[in-house]
Design a protein around this motif. Structure first.
Motif, PDB file in Angstrom:
ATOM      1  N   UNK A  87       0.807  -1.213   0.000  1.00  0.00           N
ATOM      2  CA  UNK A  87       0.000   0.000   0.000  1.00  0.00           C
ATOM      3  C   UNK A  87       0.848   1.274   0.000  1.00  0.00           C
ATOM      4  N   UNK A  88       2.101   1.168   0.360  1.00  0.00           N
ATOM      5  CA  UNK A  88       2.976   2.340   0.381  1.00  0.00           C
ATOM      6  C   UNK A  88       3.474   2.708  -1.006  1.00  0.00           C
ATOM      7  N   UNK A  89       3.603   1.724  -1.874  1.00  0.00           N
ATOM      8  CA  UNK A  89       4.106   1.989  -3.226  1.00  0.00           C
ATOM      9  C   UNK A  89       3.040   1.815  -4.309  1.00  0.00           C
ATOM     10  N   UNK A  90       1.900   1.195  -3.963  1.00  0.00           N
ATOM     11  CA  UNK A  90       0.854   0.950  -4.957  1.00  0.00           C
ATOM     12  C   UNK A  90       1.131  -0.244  -5.844  1.00  0.00           C
ATOM     13  N   UNK A  91       2.020  -1.130  -5.411  1.00  0.00           N
ATOM     14  CA  UNK A  91       2.382  -2.294  -6.217  1.00  0.00           C
ATOM     15  C   UNK A  91       1.660  -3.539  -5.717  1.00  0.00           C
ATOM     16  N   UNK A  92       1.057  -4.272  -6.642  1.00  0.00           N
ATOM     17  CA  UNK A  92       0.441  -5.562  -6.350  1.00  0.00           C
ATOM     18  C   UNK A  92       1.339  -6.650  -6.938  1.00  0.00           C
ATOM     19  N   UNK A  93       1.841  -7.525  -6.098  1.00  0.00           N
ATOM     20  CA  UNK A  93       2.709  -8.610  -6.550  1.00  0.00           C
ATOM     21  C   UNK A  93       1.859  -9.851  -6.825  1.00  0.00           C
ATOM     22  N   UNK A 117      -0.005   0.585  -9.474  1.00  0.00           N
ATOM     23  CA  UNK A 117      -1.100   1.545  -9.404  1.00  0.00           C
ATOM     24  C   UNK A 117      -0.574   2.851  -8.826  1.00  0.00           C
ATOM     25  N   UNK A 118      -1.157   3.951  -9.230  1.00  0.00           N
ATOM     26  CA  UNK A 118      -0.806   5.219  -8.596  1.00  0.00           C
ATOM     27  C   UNK A 118      -1.385   5.234  -7.185  1.00  0.00           C
ATOM     28  N   UNK A 119      -0.785   5.994  -6.306  1.00  0.00           N
ATOM     29  CA  UNK A 119      -1.193   5.978  -4.903  1.00  0.00           C
ATOM     30  C   UNK A 119      -2.582   6.571  -4.683  1.00  0.00           C
ATOM     31  N   UNK A 120      -3.071   7.332  -5.654  1.00  0.00           N
ATOM     32  CA  UNK A 120      -4.426   7.889  -5.521  1.00  0.00           C
ATOM     33  C   UNK A 120      -5.477   7.071  -6.268  1.00  0.00           C
ATOM     34  N   UNK A 121      -5.079   5.877  -6.720  1.00  0.00           N
ATOM     35  CA  UNK A 121      -6.021   5.034  -7.474  1.00  0.00           C
ATOM     36  C   UNK A 121      -7.108   4.516  -6.517  1.00  0.00           C
ATOM     37  N   UNK A 122      -8.370   4.661  -6.875  1.00  0.00           N
ATOM     38  CA  UNK A 122      -9.452   4.212  -5.977  1.00  0.00           C
ATOM     39  C   UNK A 122      -9.419   2.719  -5.665  1.00  0.00           C
ATOM     40  N   UNK A 123      -8.867   1.911  -6.574  1.00  0.00           N
ATOM     41  CA  UNK A 123      -8.773   0.477  -6.304  1.00  0.00           C
ATOM     42  C   UNK A 123      -7.903   0.216  -5.079  1.00  0.00           C
ATOM     43  N   UNK A 124      -6.861   1.002  -4.915  1.00  0.00           N
ATOM     44  CA  UNK A 124      -5.969   0.833  -3.772  1.00  0.00           C
ATOM     45  C   UNK A 124      -6.724   1.073  -2.463  1.00  0.00           C
TER      46      UNK A 124
END
Length: 244
Positions: A87-93, A117-124
């Motif tokens: 959640x800190x970088x917006x990366x899903x592994x 994902x960008x950090x402001x992406x609603x999916x995050x």
């Protein structure tokens, strides 16, 4: 293709009686061979956007958003543990999948990969909300190995049939029609890929995000025009869908 040629040869050999009856019986039980050149079912960008607008507050909301915005396979989404979301970088592994027999297995092509994902992406934020929900539900029993979409209150997993039943019910209640009414979850991966290529972003980045081993396969199957430089492909698709 070699698959079509093999299927034709097998059928011809059976007609000539060159194969024993046991082989014929087995072959009749096997699903017909498909070629890699078949046209995948997918939604148009405006249709995908309408689906995302309509899926709010349904049981499949998070799954649809995840597939539509990352290009993940449904097994990979079902097998996604909390610990593989940064959640800190917006990366899903993407390191594993959950198959239909509830087994944790490597991804389809054995390729571990990441989606940015960008950090402001609603999916995050949706994923974070789901994690918070699991923490509240399981309290001290919560752990980051839990599969964010699949874990049930009794710690068993939702079946693939659960998701398929719910998406069919959702589709039946949609107030609009789409050009591919038979779309299912895997169609959202095709949709993501088609939109990704339409953005003219880096094709290598698209291939890596999808986990395809052959960039040429991706081009042949999805691309209409390709030109551009490497960017965050997932955000490019989400912008096309009006998500960010």
């Amino acid at each position: 293709t070699w698959k079509a040629d093999l299927g034709s040869a097998f059928n011809h050999a059976m007609r000539l009686g060159h194969l024993p009856i046991e082989s014929k019986q087995v072959f009749q039980l096997v699903e017909p061979l498909q070629t890699d050149d078949s046209e995948p079912a997918y939604l148009q960008p405006d249709e995908m956007k309408a689906v995302l607008d309509s899926v709010n507050d349904t049981k499949i909301e998070l799954l649809v958003w995840l597939l539509a915005n990352t290009g993940m396979r449904i097994g990979e989404a079902r097998g996604l543990p909390v610990k593989n979301i940064d959640f800190e970088t917006g990366v899903i592994h993407i390191k594993q999948q959950l198959d239909n027999k509830y087994r944790i297995r490597p991804p389809k092509t054995n390729k571990m990969r990441s989606v940015q994902l960008s950090l402001n992406h609603p999916l995050l934020q949706m994923l974070q909300n789901k994690v918070d929900e699991l923490k509240l539900l399981f309290k001290e029993d919560f752990n980051e190995d839990m599969l964010i979409l699949s874990i049930k209150p009794d710690r068993s997993y939702w079946s693939r049939g659960f998701w398929d039943t719910n998406v069919k019910g959702f589709k039946a209640e949609l107030p609009f029609k789409v050009n591919s009414p038979d779309w299912l979850f895997h169609s959202l991966r095709h949709t993501w890929t088609s939109i990704a290529y339409s953005t003219k972003e880096d094709t290598g980045a698209i291939t890596r995000t999808l986990g395809h081993s052959d960039e040429g396969f991706s081009r042949r199957k999805y691309a209409h025009s390709i030109d551009g430089e490497a960017v965050k492909v997932t955000d490019a698709v989400s912008k096309k869908l009006g998500v960010i």
